[in-house]
Write a protein that holds these residues in place. Sequence first.
Motif, PDB file in Angstrom:
ATOM      1  N   PRO A 193       0.815  -1.224   0.000  1.00 28.38           N
ATOM      2  CA  PRO A 193       0.000   0.000   0.000  1.00 28.38           C
ATOM      3  C   PRO A 193       0.844   1.268   0.000  1.00 28.38           C
ATOM      4  O   PRO A 193       1.985   1.276   0.469  1.00 28.38           O
ATOM      5  N   GLU A 194       0.275   2.349  -0.496  1.00 26.60           N
ATOM      6  CA  GLU A 194       0.987   3.620  -0.663  1.00 26.60           C
ATOM      7  C   GLU A 194       0.757   4.588   0.490  1.00 26.60           C
ATOM      8  O   GLU A 194       1.178   5.738   0.418  1.00 26.60           O
ATOM      9  N   ARG A 195       0.117   4.162   1.537  1.00 30.23           N
ATOM     10  CA  ARG A 195      -0.186   5.070   2.654  1.00 30.23           C
ATOM     11  C   ARG A 195       1.100   5.677   3.208  1.00 30.23           C
ATOM     12  O   ARG A 195       1.967   4.972   3.713  1.00 30.23           O
ATOM     13  N   GLU A 196       1.229   6.994   3.163  1.00 29.82           N
ATOM     14  CA  GLU A 196       2.492   7.664   3.446  1.00 29.82           C
ATOM     15  C   GLU A 196       2.787   7.821   4.933  1.00 29.82           C
ATOM     16  O   GLU A 196       3.926   8.095   5.312  1.00 29.82           O
ATOM     17  N   ASP A 197       1.779   7.678   5.795  1.00 32.95           N
ATOM     18  CA  ASP A 197       2.032   7.901   7.221  1.00 32.95           C
ATOM     19  C   ASP A 197       2.351   6.605   7.972  1.00 32.95           C
ATOM     20  O   ASP A 197       2.391   6.579   9.203  1.00 32.95           O
ATOM     21  N   ILE A 198       2.576   5.513   7.230  1.00 36.28           N
ATOM     22  CA  ILE A 198       3.093   4.293   7.847  1.00 36.28           C
ATOM     23  C   ILE A 198       4.406   3.927   7.147  1.00 36.28           C
ATOM     24  O   ILE A 198       4.600   4.239   5.979  1.00 36.28           O
ATOM     25  N   SER A 199       5.295   3.297   7.892  1.00 37.22           N
ATOM     26  CA  SER A 199       6.590   2.904   7.344  1.00 37.22           C
ATOM     27  C   SER A 199       6.548   1.451   6.918  1.00 37.22           C
ATOM     28  O   SER A 199       5.753   0.654   7.443  1.00 37.22           O
ATOM     29  N   ILE A 200       7.432   1.091   5.972  1.00 38.81           N
ATOM     30  CA  ILE A 200       7.520  -0.296   5.504  1.00 38.81           C
ATOM     31  C   ILE A 200       8.975  -0.738   5.557  1.00 38.81           C
ATOM     32  O   ILE A 200       9.864  -0.085   5.001  1.00 38.81           O
TER      33      ILE A 200
END
Length: 283
Positions: free
Chosen positions: A102-109
């Motif tokens: 996913p592209e959600r910017e407020d979580i890190s991967i």
Amino acid sequence: MRNVALIGAGGKMGCRITDHLKDHPAYALRYVECSERGVANLAARGVVPTPMEEAVPGADAVILAVPDKLLGKVSHQVAPLMKSGALMITLDPAAAHAGELPEREDISIFVTHPCHPSVFDYEEDAEARADFFGGVKARMPIVCALLRGPEEHYALGEAMARDFFAPVTRSHRITVEQMAMLEPAMAETAGIALIMALREALEEVVRRGVPRAAAEDFLYGHIKVPLGIAFERVDFPFSDGAKLIAMYGRERIFKPDWKRIFEPEDVKAQVRAIVEGQIKPKE
């Protein structure tokens, strides 16, 4: 204590992580598992699963211990439930490099993978020598990459990976693209293919009448010696005859352009094949 949600906790990799972290004082673990077999695996460990909708929202980190084919789908189910600033951890680079996450910017991967115990390391303990995968008794290095997020999340991911892959000798920081070159391209696309060819060679000489025990002893010894020479672990070279006949073999077994599997577009095709579960026919 960090709150951690482990997705796929009762699966093959999930059970390995469960065994390492369930009694670890640094983590408060919640286990997410939907398969009947996985739930039984957790029950055998004295663990009760928690629904994803309850386990994920309060987690500081979410570990996705699910098969590559499901990772994209599951990550998109998990991401909306994660709190802002949380860390998503995957255990293989395929989905990340294929653009499935996913592209959600407020979580890190964060992406990590074990190197597994080296054939060149010697373990004194018999149980450690029998631990081919590593992370039970045998020591092993790991590789780590931060796909997205602040630097402190790399430190958190690496610390967690050291704990759930323990005992870890060292950690290598690389990029997701580099990890995909290591696996699948180097270790699986090339490595497993070559190793399975050796197995086929063994079966072929057995089919042609060589006693299996003799063939196995001969091959296993003739794997160890060339490994030592080729990777410069011994101070003697291949004989002239061995070098000559190895070239004979290369000309008949390898395609001249076989190293194209490391070209960026080919590596992308490999990870796409893994996440899609099929090799597309050549155009």
